[in-house]
Scaffold this motif. Structure first.
Motif, PDB file in Angstrom:
ATOM      1  N   ILE A 185       0.850  -1.198   0.000  1.00 28.56           N
ATOM      2  CA  ILE A 185       0.000   0.000   0.000  1.00 28.56           C
ATOM      3  C   ILE A 185       0.879   1.240   0.000  1.00 28.56           C
ATOM      4  O   ILE A 185       1.768   1.377   0.842  1.00 28.56           O
ATOM      5  N   CYS A 186       0.642   2.159  -0.935  1.00 21.18           N
ATOM      6  CA  CYS A 186       1.348   3.425  -1.094  1.00 21.18           C
ATOM      7  C   CYS A 186       2.852   3.174  -1.248  1.00 21.18           C
ATOM      8  O   CYS A 186       3.278   2.572  -2.236  1.00 21.18           O
ATOM      9  N   LEU A 187       3.689   3.589  -0.309  1.00 24.21           N
ATOM     10  CA  LEU A 187       5.112   3.319  -0.417  1.00 24.21           C
ATOM     11  C   LEU A 187       5.365   1.816  -0.507  1.00 24.21           C
ATOM     12  O   LEU A 187       6.296   1.374  -1.186  1.00 24.21           O
ATOM     13  N   GLY A 188       4.519   1.024   0.139  1.00 22.08           N
ATOM     14  CA  GLY A 188       4.633  -0.436   0.058  1.00 22.08           C
ATOM     15  C   GLY A 188       4.498  -0.944  -1.358  1.00 22.08           C
ATOM     16  O   GLY A 188       5.110  -1.952  -1.727  1.00 22.08           O
ATOM     17  N   MET A 189       3.700  -0.274  -2.191  1.00 21.86           N
ATOM     18  CA  MET A 189       3.624  -0.615  -3.611  1.00 21.86           C
ATOM     19  C   MET A 189       4.882  -0.175  -4.331  1.00 21.86           C
ATOM     20  O   MET A 189       5.474  -0.925  -5.105  1.00 21.86           O
ATOM     21  N   GLN A 190       5.329   1.062  -4.083  1.00 23.55           N
ATOM     22  CA  GLN A 190       6.503   1.570  -4.787  1.00 23.55           C
ATOM     23  C   GLN A 190       7.729   0.698  -4.545  1.00 23.55           C
ATOM     24  O   GLN A 190       8.538   0.477  -5.447  1.00 23.55           O
ATOM     25  N   LEU A 191       7.877   0.183  -3.324  1.00 24.91           N
ATOM     26  CA  LEU A 191       9.054  -0.614  -2.991  1.00 24.91           C
ATOM     27  C   LEU A 191       9.101  -1.944  -3.730  1.00 24.91           C
ATOM     28  O   LEU A 191      10.141  -2.609  -3.744  1.00 24.91           O
ATOM     29  N   LEU A 192       8.011  -2.333  -4.381  1.00 24.78           N
ATOM     30  CA  LEU A 192       8.017  -3.542  -5.213  1.00 24.78           C
ATOM     31  C   LEU A 192       8.831  -3.338  -6.485  1.00 24.78           C
ATOM     32  O   LEU A 192       9.228  -4.306  -7.134  1.00 24.78           O
ATOM     33  N   GLY A 193       9.090  -2.079  -6.853  1.00 21.70           N
ATOM     34  CA  GLY A 193       9.816  -1.764  -8.075  1.00 21.70           C
ATOM     35  C   GLY A 193      11.319  -1.932  -7.921  1.00 21.70           C
ATOM     36  O   GLY A 193      11.828  -2.439  -6.910  1.00 21.70           O
ATOM     37  N   GLU A 194      12.030  -1.464  -8.965  1.00 20.45           N
ATOM     38  CA  GLU A 194      13.484  -1.645  -9.008  1.00 20.45           C
ATOM     39  C   GLU A 194      14.250  -0.492  -8.367  1.00 20.45           C
ATOM     40  O   GLU A 194      15.256  -0.714  -7.696  1.00 20.45           O
ATOM     41  N   HIS A 195      13.784   0.720  -8.594  1.00 22.71           N
ATOM     42  CA  HIS A 195      14.565   1.888  -8.186  1.00 22.71           C
ATOM     43  C   HIS A 195      13.623   3.068  -7.997  1.00 22.71           C
ATOM     44  O   HIS A 195      12.598   3.171  -8.666  1.00 22.71           O
ATOM     45  N   SER A 196      13.988   3.965  -7.085  1.00 26.21           N
ATOM     46  CA  SER A 196      13.220   5.192  -6.880  1.00 26.21           C
ATOM     47  C   SER A 196      14.129   6.400  -6.996  1.00 26.21           C
ATOM     48  O   SER A 196      15.262   6.389  -6.505  1.00 26.21           O
ATOM     49  N   GLU A 197      13.599   7.437  -7.634  1.00 22.49           N
ATOM     50  CA  GLU A 197      14.306   8.716  -7.666  1.00 22.49           C
ATOM     51  C   GLU A 197      14.399   9.329  -6.267  1.00 22.49           C
ATOM     52  O   GLU A 197      15.246  10.181  -6.026  1.00 22.49           O
ATOM     53  N   GLU A 198      13.535   8.890  -5.359  1.00 26.71           N
ATOM     54  CA  GLU A 198      13.554   9.419  -4.002  1.00 26.71           C
ATOM     55  C   GLU A 198      14.823   8.945  -3.298  1.00 26.71           C
ATOM     56  O   GLU A 198      14.951   7.757  -2.953  1.00 26.71           O
ATOM     57  N   ASN A 199      15.771   9.844  -3.142  1.00 32.23           N
ATOM     58  CA  ASN A 199      17.066   9.542  -2.515  1.00 32.23           C
ATOM     59  C   ASN A 199      17.830   8.424  -3.228  1.00 32.23           C
ATOM     60  O   ASN A 199      18.583   7.687  -2.588  1.00 32.23           O
ATOM     61  N   ASN A 200      17.592   8.281  -4.544  1.00 40.82           N
ATOM     62  CA  ASN A 200      18.355   7.340  -5.378  1.00 40.82           C
ATOM     63  C   ASN A 200      18.400   5.956  -4.738  1.00 40.82           C
ATOM     64  O   ASN A 200      19.459   5.413  -4.424  1.00 40.82           O
ATOM     65  N   THR A 201      17.213   5.357  -4.536  1.00 40.25           N
ATOM     66  CA  THR A 201      17.063   4.151  -3.726  1.00 40.25           C
ATOM     67  C   THR A 201      16.855   2.898  -4.565  1.00 40.25           C
ATOM     68  O   THR A 201      15.953   2.852  -5.403  1.00 40.25           O
ATOM     69  N   SER A 202      17.667   1.871  -4.332  1.00 40.83           N
ATOM     70  CA  SER A 202      17.418   0.543  -4.898  1.00 40.83           C
ATOM     71  C   SER A 202      16.367  -0.146  -4.047  1.00 40.83           C
ATOM     72  O   SER A 202      16.427  -0.093  -2.814  1.00 40.83           O
ATOM     73  N   MET A 203      15.409  -0.813  -4.724  1.00 34.65           N
ATOM     74  CA  MET A 203      14.275  -1.383  -3.982  1.00 34.65           C
ATOM     75  C   MET A 203      14.220  -2.910  -4.150  1.00 34.65           C
ATOM     76  O   MET A 203      15.224  -3.523  -4.460  1.00 34.65           O
ATOM     77  N   LEU A 204      13.049  -3.513  -3.941  1.00 38.73           N
ATOM     78  CA  LEU A 204      12.934  -4.969  -3.900  1.00 38.73           C
ATOM     79  C   LEU A 204      13.092  -5.628  -5.262  1.00 38.73           C
ATOM     80  O   LEU A 204      13.437  -6.804  -5.345  1.00 38.73           O
ATOM     81  N   GLY A 205      12.800  -4.914  -6.342  1.00 39.66           N
ATOM     82  CA  GLY A 205      13.036  -5.442  -7.675  1.00 39.66           C
ATOM     83  C   GLY A 205      12.078  -6.516  -8.143  1.00 39.66           C
ATOM     84  O   GLY A 205      12.402  -7.304  -9.031  1.00 39.66           O
ATOM     85  N   LEU A 206      10.876  -6.563  -7.585  1.00 38.43           N
ATOM     86  CA  LEU A 206       9.894  -7.562  -8.006  1.00 38.43           C
ATOM     87  C   LEU A 206       9.157  -7.169  -9.280  1.00 38.43           C
ATOM     88  O   LEU A 206       8.683  -8.028 -10.013  1.00 38.43           O
ATOM     89  N   LEU A 207       9.046  -5.881  -9.533  1.00 38.85           N
ATOM     90  CA  LEU A 207       8.351  -5.380 -10.718  1.00 38.85           C
ATOM     91  C   LEU A 207       9.292  -4.454 -11.484  1.00 38.85           C
ATOM     92  O   LEU A 207      10.072  -3.712 -10.874  1.00 38.85           O
TER      93      LEU A 207
END
Length: 195
Positions: A76-98
């Motif tokens: 949900i919200c940020l929880g959805m975004q973290l499923l992705g590969e990368h965020s421009e928010e503070n140049n963050t590598s994420m979970l990489g599921l999508l």
């Protein structure tokens, strides 16, 4: 049914727990990998910013656990975004599921950042949206978004279309706050629990 809510020391968790309890569930807030693996459903509510959330997940080893889960999972919200590969928010590598990269909205004279308030959903697909229509509105609070792609199951616009919901196998995500979206949000949570 055992419902686990991921505890990453983030905000907005209590309102998600209350929303689930109103549906008759007895959710457990946990960072325990074994509890998460054994749960029938897992929810990952998110509020805050990407790098802090990922740092908390890594500190608990959850960055390695969450991608291995096989039961229905809802970010949900940020929880959805973290499923992705990368965020421009503070140049963050994420979970990489999508396969998406989270981008920041660009403000203009008619569209402020953050995107905050009620917005309708478009191009609804999948079981989370059973019983809903494009006339239904949900509540958003976010400055970053996932672009539309093959994984998108609902869209909204601000002003250009973005992913309001995503899905990949057992992983579902919604950019809006189900727990703040009235009867529509309750229906989406109920549909998730029925998966």
């Amino acid at each position: 049914m055992e419902i686990a809510v991921v505890d990453y020391k983030g905000g907005n968790v209590q309102s998600v727990l209350f929303a689930l309890e109103r549906l008759g569930a007895s959710p457990v807030l946990t960072a325990d990998p074994e509890v998460l693996r054994k749960a029938d459903k897992v929810l990952f509510p998110g509020e805050g910013e990407a790098s802090s959330a990922m740092e908390a997940l890594r500190a608990a080893g959850l960055d390695l656990v969450l991608p291995t889960l096989t039961q229905p999972f809802l970010g949900i919200c940020l929880g959805m975004q973290l499923l992705g590969e990368h965020s421009e928010e503070n140049n963050t590598s994420m979970l990489g599921l999508l396969p998406f990269k989270v981008q920041r909205f660009v403000p203009d004279t008619h569209h402020k950042v953050p995107h905050m308030g009620w917005n309708n959903l478009q191009a609804l697909q999948g079981p989370l949206f059973t019983g809903l229509t494009e006339a239904d509105h949900v509540y958003f609070v976010h400055s970053y978004y996932a672009p539309v792609g093959a994984y998108t199951t609902a869209q909204a616009s601000h002003p250009a279309p973005f992913s309001a919901a995503v899905q990949y196998h057992n992983f579902y995500g919604v950019q809006f706050h189900t727990e703040k979206s009235g009867a529509v949000g309750t229906r989406i949570l109920s549909n998730f629990l029925a998966l």
